[in-house]
Design a protein around this motif. Structure first.
Motif, PDB file in Angstrom:
ATOM      1  N   LEU A 228      30.587  42.572  37.673  1.00  0.00           N
ATOM      2  CA  LEU A 228      31.045  42.612  36.280  1.00  0.00           C
ATOM      3  C   LEU A 228      32.506  43.030  36.117  1.00  0.00           C
ATOM      4  CD1 LEU A 228      27.885  43.829  34.329  1.00  0.00           C
ATOM      5  CD2 LEU A 228      28.588  41.517  34.954  1.00  0.00           C
ATOM      6  N   ASP A 229      33.254  43.113  37.215  1.00  0.00           N
ATOM      7  CA  ASP A 229      34.714  43.192  37.090  1.00  0.00           C
ATOM      8  C   ASP A 229      35.229  41.851  36.569  1.00  0.00           C
ATOM      9  OD1 ASP A 229      34.715  45.736  38.081  1.00  0.00           O
ATOM     10  OD2 ASP A 229      35.605  45.233  40.027  1.00  0.00           O
ATOM     11  N   ILE A 230      36.334  41.898  35.828  1.00  0.00           N
ATOM     12  CA  ILE A 230      36.989  40.669  35.360  1.00  0.00           C
ATOM     13  C   ILE A 230      38.183  40.400  36.272  1.00  0.00           C
ATOM     14  CG2 ILE A 230      38.298  39.579  33.491  1.00  0.00           C
ATOM     15  CD1 ILE A 230      36.609  41.190  31.524  1.00  0.00           C
ATOM     16  N   ILE A 231      38.235  39.187  36.810  1.00  0.00           N
ATOM     17  CA  ILE A 231      39.344  38.800  37.687  1.00  0.00           C
ATOM     18  C   ILE A 231      40.213  37.777  36.973  1.00  0.00           C
ATOM     19  CG2 ILE A 231      40.009  37.819  39.911  1.00  0.00           C
ATOM     20  CD1 ILE A 231      37.309  38.672  41.000  1.00  0.00           C
ATOM     21  N   VAL A 232      41.470  38.124  36.793  1.00  0.00           N
ATOM     22  CA  VAL A 232      42.460  37.222  36.218  1.00  0.00           C
ATOM     23  C   VAL A 232      43.255  36.622  37.367  1.00  0.00           C
ATOM     24  CG1 VAL A 232      44.383  36.977  34.605  1.00  0.00           C
ATOM     25  CG2 VAL A 232      42.614  38.708  34.186  1.00  0.00           C
ATOM     26  N   GLY A 233      43.318  35.298  37.432  1.00  0.00           N
ATOM     27  CA  GLY A 233      43.968  34.648  38.559  1.00  0.00           C
ATOM     28  C   GLY A 233      45.480  34.769  38.534  1.00  0.00           C
ATOM     29  N   LYS A 234      46.014  35.719  39.304  1.00  0.00           N
ATOM     30  CA  LYS A 234      47.470  35.861  39.422  1.00  0.00           C
ATOM     31  C   LYS A 234      48.047  34.671  40.166  1.00  0.00           C
ATOM     32  CE  LYS A 234      48.965  39.055  42.243  1.00  0.00           C
ATOM     33  NZ  LYS A 234      49.373  40.376  42.780  1.00  0.00           N
ATOM     34  N   ALA A 256      49.067  27.934  43.201  1.00  0.00           N
ATOM     35  CA  ALA A 256      49.661  27.842  41.872  1.00  0.00           C
ATOM     36  C   ALA A 256      49.619  29.239  41.275  1.00  0.00           C
ATOM     37  CB  ALA A 256      48.880  26.860  40.993  1.00  0.00           C
ATOM     38  N   SER A 257      50.665  29.615  40.547  1.00  0.00           N
ATOM     39  CA  SER A 257      50.736  30.976  39.998  1.00  0.00           C
ATOM     40  C   SER A 257      51.045  30.950  38.507  1.00  0.00           C
ATOM     41  CB  SER A 257      51.803  31.794  40.743  1.00  0.00           C
ATOM     42  OG  SER A 257      53.073  31.170  40.648  1.00  0.00           O
ATOM     43  N   ILE A 258      50.774  32.061  37.831  1.00  0.00           N
ATOM     44  CA  ILE A 258      50.992  32.142  36.397  1.00  0.00           C
ATOM     45  C   ILE A 258      52.446  32.533  36.100  1.00  0.00           C
ATOM     46  CG2 ILE A 258      48.594  32.689  35.863  1.00  0.00           C
ATOM     47  CD1 ILE A 258      49.382  35.628  35.694  1.00  0.00           C
ATOM     48  N   ASP A 259      52.851  32.337  34.854  1.00  0.00           N
ATOM     49  CA  ASP A 259      54.191  32.686  34.384  1.00  0.00           C
ATOM     50  C   ASP A 259      54.439  34.189  34.575  1.00  0.00           C
ATOM     51  OD1 ASP A 259      56.627  32.068  32.492  1.00  0.00           O
ATOM     52  OD2 ASP A 259      55.608  33.783  31.591  1.00  0.00           O
ATOM     53  N   SER A 260      55.639  34.548  34.998  1.00  0.00           N
ATOM     54  CA  SER A 260      55.934  35.948  35.317  1.00  0.00           C
ATOM     55  C   SER A 260      55.864  36.854  34.098  1.00  0.00           C
ATOM     56  CB  SER A 260      57.321  36.059  35.977  1.00  0.00           C
ATOM     57  OG  SER A 260      58.326  35.529  35.127  1.00  0.00           O
ATOM     58  N   ASN A 261      56.320  36.376  32.936  1.00  0.00           N
ATOM     59  CA  ASN A 261      56.244  37.201  31.724  1.00  0.00           C
ATOM     60  C   ASN A 261      54.801  37.399  31.283  1.00  0.00           C
ATOM     61  OD1 ASN A 261      59.020  37.661  31.358  1.00  0.00           O
ATOM     62  ND2 ASN A 261      59.277  35.679  30.367  1.00  0.00           N
ATOM     63  N   LEU A 262      54.010  36.334  31.359  1.00  0.00           N
ATOM     64  CA  LEU A 262      52.594  36.446  31.019  1.00  0.00           C
ATOM     65  C   LEU A 262      51.890  37.389  31.992  1.00  0.00           C
ATOM     66  CD1 LEU A 262      50.091  35.603  29.435  1.00  0.00           C
ATOM     67  CD2 LEU A 262      49.954  33.549  30.870  1.00  0.00           C
ATOM     68  N   LYS A 263      52.291  37.349  33.238  1.00  0.00           N
ATOM     69  CA  LYS A 263      51.694  38.229  34.246  1.00  0.00           C
ATOM     70  C   LYS A 263      51.863  39.698  33.859  1.00  0.00           C
ATOM     71  CE  LYS A 263      52.335  39.738  39.012  1.00  0.00           C
ATOM     72  NZ  LYS A 263      53.168  39.614  40.225  1.00  0.00           N
ATOM     73  N   VAL A 264      53.015  40.056  33.310  1.00  0.00           N
ATOM     74  CA  VAL A 264      53.239  41.446  32.890  1.00  0.00           C
ATOM     75  C   VAL A 264      52.229  41.847  31.821  1.00  0.00           C
ATOM     76  CG1 VAL A 264      54.853  43.016  31.764  1.00  0.00           C
ATOM     77  CG2 VAL A 264      55.686  41.410  33.491  1.00  0.00           C
ATOM     78  N   ASP A 265      52.022  40.990  30.821  1.00  0.00           N
ATOM     79  CA  ASP A 265      51.063  41.289  29.757  1.00  0.00           C
ATOM     80  C   ASP A 265      49.645  41.418  30.311  1.00  0.00           C
ATOM     81  OD1 ASP A 265      53.095  41.213  27.898  1.00  0.00           O
ATOM     82  OD2 ASP A 265      52.757  39.130  27.347  1.00  0.00           O
ATOM     83  N   LEU A 266      49.297  40.543  31.232  1.00  0.00           N
ATOM     84  CA  LEU A 266      47.960  40.597  31.821  1.00  0.00           C
ATOM     85  C   LEU A 266      47.780  41.852  32.673  1.00  0.00           C
ATOM     86  CD1 LEU A 266      47.700  36.829  32.829  1.00  0.00           C
ATOM     87  CD2 LEU A 266      46.465  37.952  30.975  1.00  0.00           C
ATOM     88  N   GLU A 267      48.811  42.233  33.398  1.00  0.00           N
ATOM     89  CA  GLU A 267      48.754  43.462  34.198  1.00  0.00           C
ATOM     90  C   GLU A 267      48.551  44.679  33.297  1.00  0.00           C
ATOM     91  OE1 GLU A 267      48.725  44.085  37.344  1.00  0.00           O
ATOM     92  OE2 GLU A 267      49.589  42.409  38.449  1.00  0.00           O
ATOM     93  N   GLN A 268      49.253  44.698  32.163  1.00  0.00           N
ATOM     94  CA  GLN A 268      49.121  45.830  31.247  1.00  0.00           C
ATOM     95  C   GLN A 268      47.740  45.910  30.615  1.00  0.00           C
ATOM     96  OE1 GLN A 268      52.426  45.305  28.540  1.00  0.00           O
ATOM     97  NE2 GLN A 268      53.880  46.295  29.921  1.00  0.00           N
ATOM     98  N   SER A 269      47.048  44.770  30.525  1.00  0.00           N
ATOM     99  CA  SER A 269      45.710  44.781  29.927  1.00  0.00           C
ATOM    100  C   SER A 269      44.724  45.588  30.771  1.00  0.00           C
ATOM    101  CB  SER A 269      45.204  43.345  29.757  1.00  0.00           C
ATOM    102  OG  SER A 269      44.819  42.767  31.005  1.00  0.00           O
TER     103      SER A 269
END
Length: 385
Positions: A228-234, A256-269
């Protein structure tokens, strides 16, 4: 609806605007017009903003107030064809006779209708037709892709509002609204990379979204994620690519990787307690008490894995791999290669460890937690786009 008029003649621009305002008078609060008076500003608009209709003039100065008008058709067509507006409706209004224009094939290849701007007023009819087509097009602020029906239906218990199901261009779509933003949840015909690659590529080009996402369930990697951990694909890759040689498979994963700015928001979540509480609201599975959000590498493949040794072998491709699923890499590639360049991310909840204990006991709660997370993160991103 957004319209770009590339025109340096105020009188001609006024005539064009009159046709637009008359044609769209019932949509007075739903369209805007931008005006580019030279090649420099036209280029800037084409590359930085997305328009539903682009109206071209062929002769412009490079910079307003500096130099004479010149034939800029080659530059404009090239900029248009390689910008995020490449699928927008487009019309070029020229004071020359169409049959006298040497590079008419360039306009045809770019999908730009070429019309003479003269006293016959035929150009008005052509422009009205373009406006009518634009008004009827379906466009979305966002798209969500789910491989399973239960992954999609989980959005009924999120901050989003689900609407009607539709068959749009042969795709299984369901309307969804998050705040004042409208989108679609799309389910491919089958699970796996191939079906997801086809439907996501088709949908992104058709609907031109600002952002796309994926939710659902996945397998976890022991030591990197738990139930039940949520994994966001970096980063995401297909573990099946490579070469068989001398009786052995040599893996060659493409990433394939996600946008660097979006990655910051996802990391903060990961540390957002209010978000985590919203994801777990009214859910009482014991494992949720230790639920974590991982922004981590995740691998994709079309085969269902229920074998610990195979899972271990796949895990050697990245020492921080946290999950294994069947579709995310296809979405990432489709979005990254699209000329409309939407932001993209995927988030899936761990429901098994891809071993011989694989079962579906956590499927429903996993579908729901990933859907809630995706809906919340989409809302945050859409407020900025």
């Amino acid at each position: 609806m957004k319209i770009l008029i590339i025109e340096d003649n105020p009188s001609k621009k006024e005539s064009i605007e009159e046709v637009i305002n008359t044609s769209l008078q019932n949509l007075a609060n739903h369209y805007s017009i931008n005006w580019a008076e030279d090649l420099t500003s036209a280029r800037r608009y084409l590359y930085t903003e997305q328009f539903d209709l682009v109206i071209f003039d062929m002769y412009l100065p490079d910079i307003k107030g500096h130099g004479q008008e010149r034939d800029c058709s080659f530059e404009l067509i090239s900029e248009f064809s390689h910008s995020k507006n490449y699928q927008s409706e487009a019309i070029a209004l020229t004071q020359f006779e169409v049959n006298e224009i040497e590079n008419i094939q360039l306009f045809n290849k770019a999908g730009i209708t070429l019309v003479s701007y003269d006293e016959s007023k035929g150009w008005k009819t052509a422009l009205e037709l373009k406006l009518s087509r634009v008004a009827q097009k379906i466009k979305c602020d966002f798209l969500i892709f789910c491989a399973l029906a239960k992954e999609r239906s989980a959005f009924s218990d999120t901050i989003a509002t689900l609407g009607e199901s539709q068959n749009i261009s042969g795709m299984d779509c369901q309307e969804i609204q998050i705040g004042d933003k409208h989108g679609l949840i799309i389910k491919p015909n089958e699970m796996g990379l191939v079906s997801m690659a086809i439907v996501s590529s088709k949908a992104i080009e058709l609907f031109q979204p600002k952002i796309v996402a994926m939710s659902g369930i996945c397998a976890g990697v022991s030591g990197e994620s738990n139930y039940l951990d949520i994994i966001v694909g970096k980063i995401c890759w297909e573990y099946q690519t490579g070469k068989w040689k001398d009786g052995e498979f040599k893996q060659e994963p493409m990433q394939a990787s996600i946008d660097s700015n979006l990655k910051v928001d996802l990391e903060q979540s990961k540390n957002d307690s209010s978000l985590i509480n919203a994801v777990r609201k009214n859910l009482y599975a014991t494992e949720l008490g230790n639920m974590n959000i991982h922004v981590a590498p995740i691998s994709s493949g079309s085969a269902v894995i229920a074998d610990a040794s195979m899972m271990e072998r796949i895990g050697t491709q990245h020492r921080k791999m946290a999950g294994l699923e069947m579709e995310m890499y296809a979405l990432y590639e489709a979005a990254s290669q699209s000329l409309c360049k939407p932001l993209y991310f995927g988030a899936k909840t761990v429901v098994d460890m891809a071993d011989n204990t694989k079962a579906d006991g956590f499927h429903d709660i996993g579908c729901l937690t990933s859907a809630r997370y995706v809906a919340i993160m989409l809302q945050k991103q859409l407020e900025r786009l």
